[in-house]
Write an enzyme that holds these catalytic residues in place. Sequence first.
Site, short mmCIF file in Angstrom:
data_model
loop_
_atom_site.label_atom_id
_atom_site.label_comp_id
_atom_site.label_asym_id
_atom_site.label_seq_id
_atom_site.Cartn_x
_atom_site.Cartn_y
_atom_site.Cartn_z
N ILE A 104 6.90 -15.52 12.18
CA ILE A 104 6.70 -16.26 13.43
C ILE A 104 5.64 -15.55 14.28
O ILE A 104 5.35 -14.37 14.09
CB ILE A 104 8.02 -16.39 14.23
N GLY A 105 5.07 -16.30 15.23
CA GLY A 105 3.96 -15.79 16.03
C GLY A 105 4.21 -14.44 16.68
O GLY A 105 3.37 -13.53 16.61
N LYS B 25 -12.33 -5.43 0.84
CA LYS B 25 -10.96 -5.90 1.07
C LYS B 25 -9.97 -4.78 0.77
O LYS B 25 -10.04 -4.17 -0.29
CB LYS B 25 -10.68 -7.12 0.19
N THR B 26 -9.07 -4.57 1.72
CA THR B 26 -8.07 -3.51 1.56
C THR B 26 -6.65 -4.10 1.53
O THR B 26 -6.41 -5.19 2.04
CB THR B 26 -8.14 -2.52 2.75
N HIS B 27 -5.74 -3.30 0.92
CA HIS B 27 -4.29 -3.49 1.11
C HIS B 27 -3.85 -2.14 1.68
O HIS B 27 -3.46 -1.23 0.94
CB HIS B 27 -3.58 -3.74 -0.23
N ALA C 114 3.04 -13.67 7.36
CA ALA C 114 3.86 -14.84 7.00
C ALA C 114 5.10 -15.00 7.88
O ALA C 114 6.12 -15.49 7.41
CB ALA C 114 4.28 -14.73 5.53
N LYS D 97 -1.90 -10.89 4.49
CA LYS D 97 -1.07 -12.07 4.19
C LYS D 97 0.15 -12.16 5.12
O LYS D 97 1.29 -12.20 4.67
CB LYS D 97 -0.61 -12.09 2.74
N ASP E 103 -7.79 -1.77 -4.67
CA ASP E 103 -6.34 -1.61 -4.67
C ASP E 103 -5.92 -0.30 -5.33
O ASP E 103 -5.31 -0.29 -6.40
CB ASP E 103 -5.68 -2.80 -5.37
N ASP F 168 -6.24 -7.60 3.62
CA ASP F 168 -5.57 -8.71 2.94
C ASP F 168 -4.07 -8.62 3.22
O ASP F 168 -3.26 -8.38 2.33
CB ASP F 168 -5.87 -8.58 1.44
P1 5BU Z 1 -8.15 -8.18 -9.13
O1 5BU Z 1 -8.06 -6.75 -9.52
O2 5BU Z 1 -9.61 -8.71 -9.11
O3 5BU Z 1 -7.24 -9.09 -9.91
O4 5BU Z 1 -7.65 -8.19 -7.61
C1 5BU Z 1 -7.55 -9.34 -6.85
C2 5BU Z 1 -7.20 -9.01 -5.42
O5 5BU Z 1 -7.15 -10.22 -4.66
C3 5BU Z 1 -5.86 -8.34 -5.21
O6 5BU Z 1 -6.00 -7.45 -4.11
C4 5BU Z 1 -4.92 -9.46 -4.81
O7 5BU Z 1 -3.91 -9.03 -3.93
C5 5BU Z 1 -5.84 -10.42 -4.11
N1 5BU Z 1 -5.48 -11.84 -4.24
C6 5BU Z 1 -5.44 -12.49 -5.46
O8 5BU Z 1 -5.70 -11.92 -6.49
N2 5BU Z 1 -5.11 -13.83 -5.48
C7 5BU Z 1 -4.80 -14.52 -4.36
O9 5BU Z 1 -4.53 -15.73 -4.42
C8 5BU Z 1 -4.85 -13.82 -3.13
C9 5BU Z 1 -5.20 -12.50 -3.10
BR1 5BU Z 1 -4.48 -14.70 -1.58
#
Ligand code: 5BU
Length: 268
Positions: free
Chosen positions: A97-98, A60-62, A95, A93, A38, A91
């Site tokens: 409608i289709g 995993k990316t945002h 949320a 997420k 992140d 990631d």
């Molecule tokens: P951390 O730095 O290990 O706390 O990052 C956790 C990552 O997982 C972060 O990108 C969150 O957006 C993601 N995450 C989370 O922490 N908890 C959740 O329930 C979900 C995603 Br869904």
Amino acid sequence: MASTKTYAARAEGYANPAARSLLELMDRKKTNLCVSVDVTRKSSLLRIIDAVGPSVCLVKTHIDIIEDFDEDLVSQLQHLSSKHDFLIFEDRKFADIGNTVALQYSRGVHRIASWSHITNAHPVPGPGIITGLASIGQPLGRGLLLLAEMSSAGTLAAGAYTSAAIDMARAHRDFVIGFIAMKRFDGQEDFLILTPGVGLDVKGDGMGQQYRTPREVILDRGCDVIIVGRGIYGKGEGSDDDVIKAQAERYREEGWKAYLERTGQNIV
Ligand code: 5BU
């Protein structure tokens, strides 16, 4: 019982190509570690992914937090995925409608479906969200995770909501490959359980995040993949490469040891 079967044995039970590839590569690379990166700069993202690449099954990316996102970032991400043999999990997420999520998944600047092997969605809109995402992702061999639970304190994803998420997944097993959840659920079907909120050194982040150890998550709770972010890359745009590499290996070893113990493969 999915929790005592090996990843390799479970791979054969999945028709979905993303789930199958993930389980096969976890077995091949001996890792159940997903690193969550992140950071906000393209160069930091690629540097950290190159450093952790040998230790992970999944990155995993945002993608929407990257300030200098461009097409080249996607090419380089795909290059690193082949170079180090890992899959990519955006990631996102979803949320809505289709119809809307189908557009968000396939279009806009990020075109997530074109490069992300796995993505996730909140079950809150109902099954239409799966139909919408599947219309884009399934022909591409992608897989979807439903958020059945969350790692944050006070989450509303619990109890009857979690049960409803499981029922939604059961009805769409060809595309829904598993859950974001804090534990394995009882049931006949094999689903992948990917679990964030994993840390070895601290218990929280002061903003609601709650950490458990790889051992608690994999061995005690029967989850499949540990998702670790700041515990590996550190703060801001990330620690030095050698620190990141060492931390990634530390989490990989902890996660793998717990898996071997769970599946009765521990070497004395
Ligand atoms: P951390 O730095 O290990 O706390 O990052 C956790 C990552 O997982 C972060 O990108 C969150 O957006 C993601 N995450 C989370 O922490 N908890 C959740 O329930 C979900 C995603 Br869904």
